[in-house]
Design a protein around this motif. Sequence first.
Motif, PDB file in Angstrom:
ATOM      1  N   PRO A 154     -12.946   2.571  13.524  1.00 38.39           N
ATOM      2  CA  PRO A 154     -11.754   1.977  12.939  1.00 38.39           C
ATOM      3  C   PRO A 154     -11.872   1.933  11.413  1.00 38.39           C
ATOM      4  N   TYR A 155     -10.791   2.288  10.754  1.00 38.49           N
ATOM      5  CA  TYR A 155     -10.809   2.541   9.306  1.00 38.49           C
ATOM      6  C   TYR A 155      -9.820   1.602   8.636  1.00 38.49           C
ATOM      7  N   ASN A 156     -10.339   0.571   7.978  1.00 38.48           N
ATOM      8  CA  ASN A 156      -9.482  -0.377   7.271  1.00 38.48           C
ATOM      9  C   ASN A 156      -9.384   0.029   5.805  1.00 38.48           C
ATOM     10  N   ASN A 157      -8.184   0.416   5.387  1.00 32.59           N
ATOM     11  CA  ASN A 157      -7.985   0.866   4.008  1.00 32.59           C
ATOM     12  C   ASN A 157      -6.745   0.188   3.432  1.00 32.59           C
ATOM     13  N   PRO A 158      -6.838  -1.109   3.176  1.00 36.93           N
ATOM     14  CA  PRO A 158      -5.655  -1.855   2.733  1.00 36.93           C
ATOM     15  C   PRO A 158      -5.161  -1.464   1.352  1.00 36.93           C
ATOM     16  N   ASP A 159      -6.017  -0.793   0.554  1.00 34.00           N
ATOM     17  CA  ASP A 159      -5.610  -0.410  -0.797  1.00 34.00           C
ATOM     18  C   ASP A 159      -4.846   0.906  -0.829  1.00 34.00           C
ATOM     19  N   ALA A 160      -4.833   1.641   0.284  1.00 29.37           N
ATOM     20  CA  ALA A 160      -4.162   2.941   0.313  1.00 29.37           C
ATOM     21  C   ALA A 160      -2.677   2.770   0.617  1.00 29.37           C
ATOM     22  N   ALA A 161      -1.868   3.507  -0.088  1.00 28.68           N
ATOM     23  CA  ALA A 161      -0.422   3.431   0.121  1.00 28.68           C
ATOM     24  C   ALA A 161      -0.071   3.915   1.528  1.00 28.68           C
ATOM     25  N   GLY A 162       0.741   3.147   2.214  1.00 24.54           N
ATOM     26  CA  GLY A 162       1.234   3.573   3.522  1.00 24.54           C
ATOM     27  C   GLY A 162       0.435   3.082   4.703  1.00 24.54           C
ATOM     28  N   TYR A 163      -0.701   2.398   4.459  1.00 19.44           N
ATOM     29  CA  TYR A 163      -1.512   1.921   5.579  1.00 19.44           C
ATOM     30  C   TYR A 163      -1.570   0.395   5.587  1.00 19.44           C
TER      31      TYR A 163
END
Length: 321
Positions: A154-163
């Motif tokens: 599981p890949y948590n990327n809250p700083d990426a646009a669209g996720y």
Amino acid sequence: METNNSDWRHSVMPAVFTWFKESKSGALEIDIDATQKYAADILKVQGKGGSRMGGLVGSGTLGENSYISVEQRLTLLKAFSEVAKEYNVPLISGAAAETKEEVAKIVEGLATVGVDTVMIMPPKTKTLPSDVEMYDYYELAEETARNAGVTIMPYNNPDAAGYHAISTDLLRKISVLPNVTALKISTIDVSIIETLILENKDLKVLAGVDSVTVFAGLAGACGGITGVGAIFPKASVSMQEHVLKGEWAEANKISQALNSLSYLDAQPLLMEYLKLAMGIHHNDVAGGLRTYGLKLTQPQIDDVQARYILAKERLGALDLL
């Protein structure tokens, strides 16, 4: 799978670039041979302590996955699988989808071309899913992966646009699904890593932003996925060696040397920026390291070049080129 490490998650892994060539019609197409060669070149490199990269991440954000077709991507990953097997490391790639059914289909496809672990991005929907919907999404991905003989991350990327961000409570729940091998946390705020590790010391967390490698290690991350390490692999591997030994001062020296470039890894145009830096490194900006991505402005190009030169000078002083 045996690797160069007793546990491949206790390592750093390069997110490698996709190389291109001109077809007879003049259009850009993937250069499989060149892409394989440079992936292998990175996996050959040893850190000062003798270790190497613990895995290979192909066709991710830096590999232009947003721009290539599904067929191109599977062909590329099949080629990466050959390299990963030669160097006895796992092959990792990502999956991004709007629905749980779609992400399950992607997982099944990746399993057929030799991918060992699939990084699962949160559902890419306009509205924020509930935690129940988000859990169902990851639960089906995990079940599908288990049936296909692969694992998920599981890949948590809250700083990426669209996720969408995955809540800490949900990360706790999905981290214990049977076929979850690790969590990937890509954010400059590493406090979430520390929170999760304090609650579960056996949890494996990989950092996904180069500029916080040392801080993530202090917070409990056991490894990381690196973009800058595809350009300067000796430095990246050596820094991880120090992190794993708790040699924070030595690790921080390398982090500071890399920081002018590592900063770019947390920017929206990270693929365009870091691929340009790789092109400068190989004197190949107008060749195989061209991109399907956005065209950079001259001030952006000048900034990347200045950052690359500074990192190279600092790493040279540390004997890490």
